[in-house]
Write a protein that holds these residues in place. Structure first.
Motif, short mmCIF file in Angstrom:
data_model
loop_
_atom_site.label_atom_id
_atom_site.label_comp_id
_atom_site.label_asym_id
_atom_site.label_seq_id
_atom_site.Cartn_x
_atom_site.Cartn_y
_atom_site.Cartn_z
N THR A 279 -10.30 32.62 -37.61
CA THR A 279 -11.12 31.55 -38.17
C THR A 279 -11.05 30.33 -37.25
O THR A 279 -9.97 30.00 -36.74
CB THR A 279 -10.67 31.16 -39.58
N ARG A 280 -12.18 29.69 -37.06
CA ARG A 280 -12.28 28.57 -36.12
C ARG A 280 -12.83 27.33 -36.82
O ARG A 280 -13.55 27.43 -37.81
CB ARG A 280 -13.20 28.94 -34.96
N ALA A 281 -12.45 26.18 -36.27
CA ALA A 281 -12.93 24.92 -36.80
C ALA A 281 -13.14 23.94 -35.65
O ALA A 281 -12.49 24.04 -34.60
CB ALA A 281 -11.94 24.34 -37.81
N LYS A 282 -14.06 23.01 -35.87
CA LYS A 282 -14.28 21.92 -34.92
C LYS A 282 -13.92 20.60 -35.59
O LYS A 282 -14.27 20.37 -36.75
CB LYS A 282 -15.73 21.89 -34.45
N VAL A 283 -13.21 19.75 -34.85
CA VAL A 283 -12.84 18.44 -35.35
C VAL A 283 -13.22 17.38 -34.33
O VAL A 283 -13.31 17.65 -33.12
CB VAL A 283 -11.33 18.35 -35.66
N ASN A 290 -9.73 2.96 -27.27
CA ASN A 290 -11.00 2.68 -26.59
C ASN A 290 -12.21 3.26 -27.30
O ASN A 290 -13.32 3.25 -26.77
CB ASN A 290 -10.95 3.21 -25.15
N ASP A 291 -11.98 3.82 -28.49
CA ASP A 291 -13.04 4.42 -29.32
C ASP A 291 -13.72 5.60 -28.62
O ASP A 291 -14.86 5.95 -28.97
CB ASP A 291 -14.08 3.38 -29.71
N SER A 292 -13.05 6.22 -27.66
CA SER A 292 -13.61 7.42 -27.03
C SER A 292 -13.55 8.58 -28.02
O SER A 292 -12.62 8.68 -28.82
CB SER A 292 -12.84 7.78 -25.76
N ARG A 293 -14.56 9.45 -27.95
CA ARG A 293 -14.67 10.54 -28.91
C ARG A 293 -14.91 11.86 -28.20
O ARG A 293 -15.63 11.91 -27.20
CB ARG A 293 -15.81 10.26 -29.91
N SER A 294 -14.32 12.92 -28.73
CA SER A 294 -14.52 14.26 -28.19
C SER A 294 -14.41 15.26 -29.32
O SER A 294 -13.80 14.98 -30.35
CB SER A 294 -13.51 14.58 -27.09
N ILE A 295 -15.01 16.42 -29.12
CA ILE A 295 -14.96 17.49 -30.11
C ILE A 295 -13.93 18.52 -29.66
O ILE A 295 -13.96 18.98 -28.51
CB ILE A 295 -16.34 18.13 -30.30
N LEU A 296 -13.04 18.85 -30.55
CA LEU A 296 -11.99 19.82 -30.26
C LEU A 296 -12.20 21.06 -31.11
O LEU A 296 -12.39 20.97 -32.33
CB LEU A 296 -10.62 19.21 -30.57
N GLU A 297 -12.17 22.22 -30.46
CA GLU A 297 -12.28 23.50 -31.17
C GLU A 297 -10.90 24.13 -31.28
O GLU A 297 -10.13 24.13 -30.31
CB GLU A 297 -13.24 24.43 -30.43
N MET A 298 -10.58 24.66 -32.43
CA MET A 298 -9.27 25.29 -32.63
C MET A 298 -9.40 26.52 -33.52
O MET A 298 -10.35 26.63 -34.30
CB MET A 298 -8.30 24.29 -33.28
N LYS A 299 -8.45 27.41 -33.38
CA LYS A 299 -8.31 28.50 -34.32
C LYS A 299 -7.34 28.07 -35.41
O LYS A 299 -6.28 27.50 -35.13
CB LYS A 299 -7.76 29.76 -33.63
N VAL A 300 -7.72 28.35 -36.64
CA VAL A 300 -6.85 28.04 -37.78
C VAL A 300 -6.11 29.32 -38.15
O VAL A 300 -6.72 30.32 -38.52
CB VAL A 300 -7.68 27.52 -38.96
N ILE A 301 -4.80 29.30 -38.03
CA ILE A 301 -4.00 30.52 -38.17
C ILE A 301 -3.43 30.68 -39.57
O ILE A 301 -3.51 31.76 -40.16
CB ILE A 301 -2.84 30.52 -37.14
N SER A 302 -2.84 29.63 -40.11
CA SER A 302 -2.21 29.72 -41.44
C SER A 302 -2.54 28.48 -42.25
O SER A 302 -2.55 27.36 -41.71
CB SER A 302 -0.69 29.86 -41.33
#
Length: 366
Positions: A279-283, A290-302
């Motif tokens: 299962t995957r999620a984006k945050v 500096n209010d910089s923003r990025s999208i991080l993708e991760m696998k949710v394991i437990s």
């Protein structure tokens, strides 16, 4: 070597890089008059539990059967080196010393050359456990006592390719394993026997699948005498098709989590899709400096479902941290506690290690 001989050898799994220019046809292991020939069909690791039980029982002096052949999926590229590897069932059989020329690996179970080889073995019974190929009518007519399948659900519930995953996704509290005769309709044959199994809120699909096939192998060995003497046919119960549910094959596209859903739905999905496809999620990651923003993708394991309200949020979409868990706000005012995650190309880490790695950056759900 003529074309027919070449085709015949292609059906057998030798897993060698060289072949002799001429080879005798594969021979069946010697069968005493008291031992009835059986053929086992299976492919993934969980199937080896059933194969182990059959091999061990067949080696007994008073065994009523002998494994005449094993049928499994062809070798495939299963590692980063793209090297052709035998299926887990084939590898297990080889490790147990089973003759490699009696491990059949057809691309499809309806291949004429394969069916001809199967007929020559004169099997009384075929046994399937997560084989992975559709069995045509021509196949089903060969074994004199029929074909039986170990299916990890309480049939007629969860017929299909992913019974364990779909049951966990639905949040069932009980499942089981069924031993049923195989007919052309999918998982719809008469049921010989079944066993129930309780499901807790934390077990994941790989573990449950392993437990159910272990239970299924015991069920098979208990019922095998009645199947071979023909009495199982009389006691087998027809399924009630009106109560049937379908367990569709899982698609990788289903692996994304939507935090608009309730926490219980997401937790069940994490358990159901553990192992594959995951299962995957984006945050959204925000650096307050500096209010910089990025999208991080991760696998949710437990995960687990939060039984208490987490830390207060400045905004409804804020992801917080408390007591060793990353807390996501979910639908219907519920919260999901994420305990383990995996970033692309990285190892699985617990929530504490992941949160410390943010170094003060904030998260928002997407």
């Amino acid at each position: 070597m003529n074309a027919a001989a070449v085709t015949l050898r292609r059906c057998f799994c030798s897993f060698t890089t060289t072949a002799a220019t001429t080879s005798p046809p594969p021979s069946s292991p010697p069968l005493s008059s008291k031992k009835k020939p059986l053929v086992f069909l299976g492919s993934p690791q969980v199937s080896t539990k059933v194969l182990d039980a059959l091999l061990t029982a067949s080696e007994s002096d008073n065994s009523i059967f002998k494994l005449a052949a094993i049928v499994t999926q062809p070798p495939s590229q299963r590692d980063r080196r793209r090297k052709l590897m035998p299926s887990p069932v084939a590898q297990y059989a080889l490790d147990r010393g089973f003759p490699d020329d009696l491990i059949l690996t057809p691309e499809r179970a309806g291949e004429e050359v394969f069916l001809s080889s199967l007929k020559s073995l004169q099997p009384e019974l075929c046994i399937t456990a997560a084989y992975g190929n559709i069995l045509p009518s021509k196949f089903l007519r060969i074994p004199t006592k029929g074909t039986v399948n170990i299916h990890p659900s309480l049939l007629p519930l969860y017929r299909g390719a992913a019974p364990v995953q779909r049951a966990l996704q639905d949040g069932v509290k009980e499942t089981g394993v069924s031993l049923a005769f195989t007919i052309r309709a999918l998982d719809a044959g008469p049921i010989i026997a079944w066993e129930r199994f309780p499901v807790d809120d934390h077990i994941k699909a790989p573990e449950l699948l392993d437990l159910l096939f272990g239970l299924g192998s015991q069920l098979l060995m208990r019922e095998l005498p009645s199947i071979l003497d023909g009495s199982a046919i009389a006691k087998a119960q027809l399924q009630d098709d009106s109560k049937a549910t379908h367990a569709a094959k899982v698609s990788p596209d289903e692996s994304w989590l939507s935090f608009d859903q309730e926490a219980s739905v997401l937790h069940n999905k994490v358990r159901a899709f553990a192992g594959w496809p995951g299962t995957r999620a984006k945050v959204l990651v925000i650096d307050p400096a500096n209010d910089s923003r990025s999208i991080l993708e991760m696998k949710v394991i437990s995960t687990r479902i939060s039984d208490a309200q987490g830390p207060p949020r400045n905004e409804p979409d804020d992801v917080t941290f408390s007591k060793g868990a990353i807390i996501f706000p979910c639908g219907e005012n519920t919260e999901l506690e994420v305990l383990e995650v995996q970033l692309p190309g990285k190892k699985v880490v617990n929530a504490v290690a992941f949160w410390n790695g943010l170094r003060g950056r904030n998260l928002k759900k997407l």
